[in-house]
Design a protein around this motif. Structure first.
Motif, PDB file in Angstrom:
ATOM      1  N   GLU A  17       0.816  -1.225   0.000  1.00 48.15           N
ATOM      2  CA  GLU A  17       0.000   0.000   0.000  1.00 48.15           C
ATOM      3  C   GLU A  17       0.847   1.272   0.000  1.00 48.15           C
ATOM      4  O   GLU A  17       1.847   1.371   0.705  1.00 48.15           O
ATOM      5  CB  GLU A  17      -0.941   0.008   1.207  1.00 48.15           C
ATOM      6  N   TYR A  18       0.408   2.239  -0.803  1.00 49.92           N
ATOM      7  CA  TYR A  18       1.116   3.518  -0.934  1.00 49.92           C
ATOM      8  C   TYR A  18       0.105   4.625  -1.183  1.00 49.92           C
ATOM      9  O   TYR A  18      -0.943   4.407  -1.792  1.00 49.92           O
ATOM     10  CB  TYR A  18       2.145   3.455  -2.062  1.00 49.92           C
ATOM     11  N   PRO A  19       0.397   5.845  -0.734  1.00 47.71           N
ATOM     12  CA  PRO A  19      -0.610   6.911  -0.814  1.00 47.71           C
ATOM     13  C   PRO A  19      -0.661   7.659  -2.138  1.00 47.71           C
ATOM     14  O   PRO A  19      -1.727   8.128  -2.543  1.00 47.71           O
ATOM     15  CB  PRO A  19      -0.194   7.856   0.323  1.00 47.71           C
ATOM     16  N   PHE A  20       0.476   7.803  -2.832  1.00 53.91           N
ATOM     17  CA  PHE A  20       0.549   8.688  -3.998  1.00 53.91           C
ATOM     18  C   PHE A  20       0.719   7.876  -5.274  1.00 53.91           C
ATOM     19  O   PHE A  20       1.710   7.158  -5.438  1.00 53.91           O
ATOM     20  CB  PHE A  20       1.724   9.663  -3.820  1.00 53.91           C
ATOM     21  N   ASP A  21      -0.259   7.971  -6.184  1.00 50.20           N
ATOM     22  CA  ASP A  21      -0.219   7.185  -7.417  1.00 50.20           C
ATOM     23  C   ASP A  21       1.069   7.420  -8.196  1.00 50.20           C
ATOM     24  O   ASP A  21       1.618   6.494  -8.798  1.00 50.20           O
ATOM     25  CB  ASP A  21      -1.415   7.540  -8.307  1.00 50.20           C
ATOM     26  N   GLY A  22       1.535   8.662  -8.202  1.00 50.78           N
ATOM     27  CA  GLY A  22       2.708   9.012  -8.990  1.00 50.78           C
ATOM     28  C   GLY A  22       4.006   8.428  -8.491  1.00 50.78           C
ATOM     29  O   GLY A  22       5.033   8.511  -9.176  1.00 50.78           O
ATOM     30  N   SER A  23       3.994   7.799  -7.301  1.00 50.84           N
ATOM     31  CA  SER A  23       5.206   7.117  -6.822  1.00 50.84           C
ATOM     32  C   SER A  23       5.315   5.708  -7.384  1.00 50.84           C
ATOM     33  O   SER A  23       6.340   5.054  -7.199  1.00 50.84           O
ATOM     34  CB  SER A  23       5.213   7.050  -5.295  1.00 50.84           C
ATOM     35  N   TRP A  24       4.231   5.238  -8.034  1.00 54.83           N
ATOM     36  CA  TRP A  24       4.180   3.909  -8.659  1.00 54.83           C
ATOM     37  C   TRP A  24       4.334   2.773  -7.643  1.00 54.83           C
ATOM     38  O   TRP A  24       4.614   1.636  -8.008  1.00 54.83           O
ATOM     39  CB  TRP A  24       5.232   3.744  -9.756  1.00 54.83           C
ATOM     40  N   GLY A  25       4.171   3.100  -6.361  1.00 52.37           N
ATOM     41  CA  GLY A  25       4.317   2.087  -5.327  1.00 52.37           C
ATOM     42  C   GLY A  25       5.693   2.001  -4.731  1.00 52.37           C
ATOM     43  O   GLY A  25       5.961   1.093  -3.929  1.00 52.37           O
ATOM     44  N   TYR A  26       6.568   2.937  -5.039  1.00 54.11           N
ATOM     45  CA  TYR A  26       7.927   2.906  -4.504  1.00 54.11           C
ATOM     46  C   TYR A  26       8.101   3.798  -3.282  1.00 54.11           C
ATOM     47  O   TYR A  26       9.217   3.960  -2.789  1.00 54.11           O
ATOM     48  CB  TYR A  26       8.934   3.287  -5.597  1.00 54.11           C
ATOM     49  N   GLN A  27       6.995   4.383  -2.786  1.00 53.97           N
ATOM     50  CA  GLN A  27       7.007   5.085  -1.509  1.00 53.97           C
ATOM     51  C   GLN A  27       5.867   4.506  -0.683  1.00 53.97           C
ATOM     52  O   GLN A  27       4.729   4.938  -0.764  1.00 53.97           O
ATOM     53  CB  GLN A  27       6.895   6.595  -1.704  1.00 53.97           C
ATOM     54  N   VAL A  28       6.214   3.501   0.116  1.00 56.53           N
ATOM     55  CA  VAL A  28       5.244   2.605   0.745  1.00 56.53           C
ATOM     56  C   VAL A  28       4.898   3.089   2.157  1.00 56.53           C
ATOM     57  O   VAL A  28       5.783   3.480   2.924  1.00 56.53           O
ATOM     58  CB  VAL A  28       5.815   1.173   0.811  1.00 56.53           C
TER      59      VAL A  28
END
Length: 637
Positions: free
Chosen positions: A202-213
């Motif tokens: 799970e991650y909050p910001f779509d633009g991180s593509w899931g690399y800021q969890v």
């Protein structure tokens, strides 16, 4: 509910092992678990907040009121617990942590198994039990598999933008269950062996593509529930496709509900900002010196294999973990105790992770995205200085290869070594050749867009590129959309440009990529000897004037070797002579223009390239000619 839940509650042994960093199933204790206490059903909550003044659990079950829901310390190590009678699955919750300064912090559960869909930030009580797995045979076979000598062709995929729903929903996201059917069918048909998924934790910001969890133990709610994701993995296995997840133990975001400043102090991150913050990314760096932090991450990697039957983890940004000066300017980083720039704690963490993963879950592989020449990244984790990953991304090959392919063909003869240099170090690590999402975003162009020339030239060059990648030693990875020659750079906001397949050029591109993937999967010589130098032999590595490369991949049983002859210019070459390693027949199995290329060649007398016989090959412009042949080339099975 199972009435026997005594194993869920924390014991002195649990807190001891957690403090030592060796509680590899801590996810069965920490977080929120359905339980029974004194005959009453409810939920058992556990959290680690070592510097907290007070800790409460609040949620739907108590109208988000803290009074009477103060958590009690299990030990002096900062672990708190509380059983809440009547709490149930599906309810949202957070931990209310009062810092030593009196600040009230509402934090999501670091060990939560589910979370609300963004922009909401609460954790969700979830029951992971009860899913009926059907992949026992798959898992057992993977445990016995020699990963290094097995075929591995990976389709890297962001499932939120692979395809979108057509029903007008806000995000257009498909459910894990629905996409499993479409993706498995597509990937199987294309000949891939694995999918690698971006952005599942799970991650909050779509633009991180899931690399800021923010939810390391929670499959993202964008595509459904944890059991929906279990179904996805189980179905992929049913269709013969392995599942690899991108995993991010390097850093995490500063979102208020996340791990940063968890109890008002630096719990999960280094306290010194020269170690604890990534200036380029605006994120926090995990403090690998703390046993509990190391345990959180190591157990998390195992959790995905244990609970979701994942076949591998691709570890993101390993270089940023290893180098203390990564992205930092002079004077803004802290040397290690020897005065060097290597993060000794991160090294120990990675060795520990890889060693225990191999011992506890031999069916799973670990893959390092490590972008430098750091030695011994892959190999035996219990062998000296080796970090112990199963595989390493070959970023050097990727850079040289794409730079070469972007060149006007006239200038390729002056850059001939960009394609041959990778064979100088091909066996220094267990490499995966990667053309990933990172190469088709941020104005880097799509793979087709990188190619020189007009439209026809671009397609011819891209087919040539994939044929070379197919023949080069190393497992393979290609990002979605590049198999059919998408023109646009990738964006997480829209689905792939599937309409392009109405164009014959793109359809042919997809079909050619499929031929490459099936060739790779069907010929032992292309994967069994990936990490054995005797499995590869140049015929001619030095024909820079013609920009023609010829080499053989050698089968360990001397049956069905493959000869690759690849011409990287638009010049047509009739009866082009190359050395033939053996007498006899050579059968065309992959060509750039198979309608006019000879299906069978016979070696003729005449010294060439150090051999006593040769072949006369008609090479079209941007010619691709791959021939099957058999015979003793001196390699033992």
């Amino acid at each position: 509910m199972n009435k026997d839940t005594t194993q869920i509650f924390m014991t002195e042994l649990d807190t001891y092992l957690f403090g030592q960093g060796t509680h590899y199933e801590i996810y069965n204790k920490m977080g929120a678990h359905l339980a029974v206490k004194n005959g009453k059903e409810g939920v058992y909550f556990v959290v680690w907040a070592p510097k907290a003044k007070e800790v409460y659990v609040v949620g739907d079950f108590n109208d988000w009121r803290a009074y009477g829901y103060d958590m009690k310390p299990v030990s002096d190590g900062g672990v708190y617990e509380l059983f809440v009678e009547g709490a149930r699955a599906g309810q949202c919750y957070k931990f209310l942590i009062i810092s030593q300064d009196g600040e009230a912090l509402y934090k999501a559960d670091p060990y939560a198994n589910a979370a609300q869909l963004r922009p909401e930030t609460a954790s969700v009580i979830t029951d992971l039990t009860g899913f009926k797995w059907t992949d026992d045979k798959w898992v057992e076979n993977k445990k016995k598999e020699d990963h290094l000598s097995s075929a591995m062709s990976i389709y890297e995929c962001h499932i939120g933008s692979w395809r979108k729903q057509k029903d007008g929903t806000k995000d257009g996201y498909m459910n894990y269950r629905d996409i499993a059917h479409e993706l498995a069918e597509y990937v199987s048909d294309m000949g891939y062996t694995h999918v690698e998924l971006m952005g599942i934790a799970e991650y909050p910001f779509d633009g991180s593509w899931g690399y800021q969890v923010t939810g390391y133990y929670a499959p993202t709610a964008r595509y459904g529930t944890p059991k929906d994701f279990m179904y996805f993995v189980d179905y992929m296995h049913k269709k013969g496709i392995g599942v690899i997840l991108d995993w991010v133990p390097a850093h995490f975001p500063k979102d208020a509900h996340g791990l940063a400043n968890f109890d008002g102090s630096c719990v999960y991150e280094y306290a010194d900002p020269r170690k604890g913050e990534h200036p380029d990314w605006g994120t926090k760096v995990f403090d690998y010196s703390k046993n509990e932090v190391s345990n959180f991450l190591i157990a998390n990697g195992m959790y995905w294999v244990d609970k979701f039957h994942i076949d591998g983890l691709r570890v993101d940004a390993v270089a940023s973990m290893l180098y203390l000066d990564y992205g930092r300017t002079e004077g803004n980083w802290v040397p290690n105790k020897y005065g060097g720039n290597g993060n000794l704690e991160a090294m120990s963490f990675l060795k520990h992770f890889n060693s225990m993963m191999k011992k506890r879950f031999p069916q799973a592989v670990t893959i390092a995205e490590e972008s430098t020449a750091w030695p011994n990244v892959s190999g035996d984790p219990d062998n000296g200085d080796c970090l112990g990953f199963t595989f390493k991304w070959n970023m050097g090959w990727m850079h040289d290869f794409t730079e070469y392919m972007k060149l006007d063909p006239y200038f390729r003869k002056f850059n001939h070594g960009k394609l041959t240099f990778s064979l100088m170090y091909a066996y220094s690590e267990n490499f995966i050749l990667v053309l990933s999402h990172d190469e088709v975003v941020h104005l880097k162009c799509s793979m087709l867009g990188k190619m020189p020339g007009d439209k026809d030239d671009k397609f011819s060059n891209l087919k040539l590129a994939y044929a070379y990648m197919c023949g080069h030693p190393g497992k393979k990875l290609l990002f979605m959309g590049q198999e059919f020659g998408q023109w646009n750079e990738w964006s997480e906001e829209r689905e792939l440009d599937w309409y392009l397949l109405d164009d014959e050029s793109h359809k042919q591109m997809k079909d050619f990529t499929k031929k490459c993937m099936l060739l790779y999967k069907n010929y032992r010589c292309l994967y069994e000897t990936d990490y054995r130098p005797e499995g590869f032999r140049w015929i001619n590595a030095n024909d820079k004037d013609n920009s023609v490369y010829s080499f053989i991949r050698i089968s360990p049983d001397n049956n069905k070797h493959l000869l690759f002859v690849l011409s990287f210019t638009p010049v047509k070459r009739n009866k082009f002579r190359i050395g033939a390693p053996l007498k006899g027949k050579y059968k065309l199995v992959l060509g750039s223009n198979e309608d006019i290329q000879k299906k069978t060649l016979t070696a003729v007398k005449g010294d060439c390239d150090g051999y006593k016989q040769s072949l006369l090959i008609d090479l079209p412009a941007y010619g691709i000619a791959v021939y099957e042949f058999s015979g003793d080339l001196g390699i033992d099975d």
